[in-house]
Design an enzyme around this catalytic site. Structure first.
Site, PDB file in Angstrom:
ATOM      1  N   ASN A  11       1.552 -10.110  -1.226  1.00  0.00           N
ATOM      2  CA  ASN A  11       2.814 -10.085  -2.539  1.00  0.00           C
ATOM      3  C   ASN A  11       4.059  -9.098  -2.059  1.00  0.00           C
ATOM      4  O   ASN A  11       4.053  -8.487  -2.741  1.00  0.00           O
ATOM      5  CB  ASN A  11       2.115 -10.761  -4.291  1.00  0.00           C
ATOM      6  N   LYS A  13       6.593  -8.914  -3.630  1.00  0.00           N
ATOM      7  CA  LYS A  13       7.190  -8.971  -4.960  1.00  0.00           C
ATOM      8  C   LYS A  13       9.450  -9.096  -5.033  1.00  0.00           C
ATOM      9  O   LYS A  13       9.944  -9.147  -4.353  1.00  0.00           O
ATOM     10  CB  LYS A  13       6.977  -7.978  -5.504  1.00  0.00           C
ATOM     11  N   HIS A  99       1.340 -15.917 -11.631  1.00  0.00           N
ATOM     12  CA  HIS A  99       1.082 -14.305 -11.373  1.00  0.00           C
ATOM     13  C   HIS A  99       1.717 -13.221 -12.592  1.00  0.00           C
ATOM     14  O   HIS A  99       2.497 -13.631 -13.670  1.00  0.00           O
ATOM     15  CB  HIS A  99       1.911 -13.697 -10.082  1.00  0.00           C
ATOM     16  N   GLU A 101       3.012 -10.923 -13.761  1.00  0.00           N
ATOM     17  CA  GLU A 101       4.220 -10.026 -13.987  1.00  0.00           C
ATOM     18  C   GLU A 101       5.374 -11.180 -14.349  1.00  0.00           C
ATOM     19  O   GLU A 101       6.013 -11.094 -15.478  1.00  0.00           O
ATOM     20  CB  GLU A 101       4.550  -9.680 -12.345  1.00  0.00           C
ATOM     21  N   GLU A 171      -6.500 -11.802 -11.395  1.00  0.00           N
ATOM     22  CA  GLU A 171      -6.057 -10.485 -11.398  1.00  0.00           C
ATOM     23  C   GLU A 171      -5.746  -9.866 -11.929  1.00  0.00           C
ATOM     24  O   GLU A 171      -5.022  -9.815 -13.152  1.00  0.00           O
ATOM     25  CB  GLU A 171      -4.369 -10.724 -10.689  1.00  0.00           C
ATOM     26  N   GLY A 177      -0.727  -2.813  -9.976  1.00  0.00           N
ATOM     27  CA  GLY A 177       0.528  -1.791  -9.377  1.00  0.00           C
ATOM     28  C   GLY A 177      -0.435  -0.521  -9.619  1.00  0.00           C
ATOM     29  O   GLY A 177       0.789   0.023 -10.028  1.00  0.00           O
ATOM     30  N   SER A 217      -4.833  -4.228  -7.366  1.00  0.00           N
ATOM     31  CA  SER A 217      -4.749  -2.279  -6.249  1.00  0.00           C
ATOM     32  C   SER A 217      -5.685  -2.828  -5.304  1.00  0.00           C
ATOM     33  O   SER A 217      -5.734  -1.640  -4.669  1.00  0.00           O
ATOM     34  CB  SER A 217      -5.328  -1.724  -7.442  1.00  0.00           C
TER      35      SER A 217
HETATM   36  P1  PGA Z   1      -0.845  -4.715  -6.747  1.00  0.00           P
HETATM   37  O1  PGA Z   1      -0.574  -6.452  -6.808  1.00  0.00           O
HETATM   38  O2  PGA Z   1      -1.797  -4.912  -5.073  1.00  0.00           O
HETATM   39  O3  PGA Z   1       0.372  -3.570  -6.694  1.00  0.00           O
HETATM   40  O4  PGA Z   1      -1.855  -4.079  -7.482  1.00  0.00           O
HETATM   41  C1  PGA Z   1      -1.173  -7.040  -7.422  1.00  0.00           C
HETATM   42  C2  PGA Z   1      -0.498  -8.583  -6.793  1.00  0.00           C
HETATM   43  O5  PGA Z   1      -0.054  -8.367  -7.924  1.00  0.00           O
HETATM   44  O6  PGA Z   1      -0.813  -9.033  -6.885  1.00  0.00           O
END
Ligand code: PGA
Length: 261
Positions: A11, A13, A99, A101, A171, A177, A217
């Site tokens: 992803n 983003k 997601h 976010e 998640e 993140g 992460s």
């Molecule tokens: P990250 O993001 O690996 O940077 O924690 C995962 C995600 O949001 O799908």
């Protein structure tokens, strides 16, 4: 043991540009060329979908092209939004729905996420329903209730016959993140509960066939341990998917984990 092929999604983003995204796509395509036993997808930003699609196609890659979001209606006066048919037209095969976010930065609620999952699956594209608790919800011990609710509501009115095109991504919001990965056991416990919820809605056989992937992460050094858990069927990778070598290492870890289960 049900035969669930591991899935790893990158992803991106709101990162990359046309040049760096293209380089990344080439690096990932070449890196996973000889890796069997894992389905890989990349989720570039909307403006670069066609560019990345051309790179994947030119190299004969089996990497799936993914989109990070979708609008819940088929077409019409929805300025700035993107429909399932437009995405299909651009070669998109899989869409992220809900997601964290989108839920926590943009404010999407369970009911809206459900409409997006329905729209995606109805149009014949694969959907990844993302669920996960916040830190406060985990500290209060509510993670299983939250995840069960997000799965139940997210899949409302989705017939069992569509499940073969569905993946669930667990998640935990506190792990995305932040550099804080869930322990393999935390992930396994949550995935098991999510599968139990799927079984309540669709029966145990159908639930056993759905891939549940972990995100939050995931880095090359922790991927193998997480993917080794029996109910973890791969990962959704954010930060580490922006580095081709790291992402490829994670894909390899998933491919190996699939063979050992
Ligand atoms: P990250 O993001 O690996 O940077 O924690 C995962 C995600 O949001 O799908």
């Amino acid at each position: 043991m049900p035969d669930r092929k591991p899935f790893v999604g990158g992803n991106w983003k709101m990162n990359t540009n046309r040049t760096t995204g293209s380089d990344l796509a080439r690096g990932v395509t070449d890196g996973v060329l000889n890796i069997d036993g894992v389905d890989v997808a990349v989720f570039p930003p909307f403006p670069y979908l066609l560019t990345i699609r051309a790179i994947l196609r030119d190299r004969g890659s089996s990497i799936r092209l993914g989109a990070q979001n979708i609008y819940q209606s088929a077409e019409g006066a929805f300025t700035g939004e993107v429909s399932a048919n437009m995405l299909k037209d651009c070669g998109v095969q899989v869409v992220l729905c809900g997601h964290s976010e989108r839920r926590h930065v943009i404010g999407e609620k369970d009911e809206l996420v459900n409409k997006k999952v329905r729209q995606t699956l109805e149009s014949g594209v694969e959907a990844i329903l993302c669920v996960g608790e916040t830190l406060d919800e985990r500290l209060a011990g509510h993670q299983d209730i939250v995840n069960a609710r997000q799965v139940r509501t997210g899949l409302a009115e989705i017939p069992g016959s569509w499940l073969e095109r569905l993946i669930v991504a667990y998640e935990p919001v506190w792990a995305i993140g932040t550099g804080k990965t869930a322990t393999p056991q935390d992930a396994q416990d949550a995935h098991k509960q999510i599968r139990t919820q799927l079984a309540k809605q669709y029966g145990p056989d159908a639930a056993n066939r759905v891939r549940i992937i972990y995100g939050g992460s995931v880095k090359p050094d922790v991927a193998a341990d997480i993917f080794a858990m029996p109910d973890v069927d791969g990962g959704l990778i954010g930060g580490a998917s922006l580095n081709a070598a790291d992402f490829v290492t994670i894909c390899k870890a998933a491919a190996t984990s699939g063979r050992s289960k």
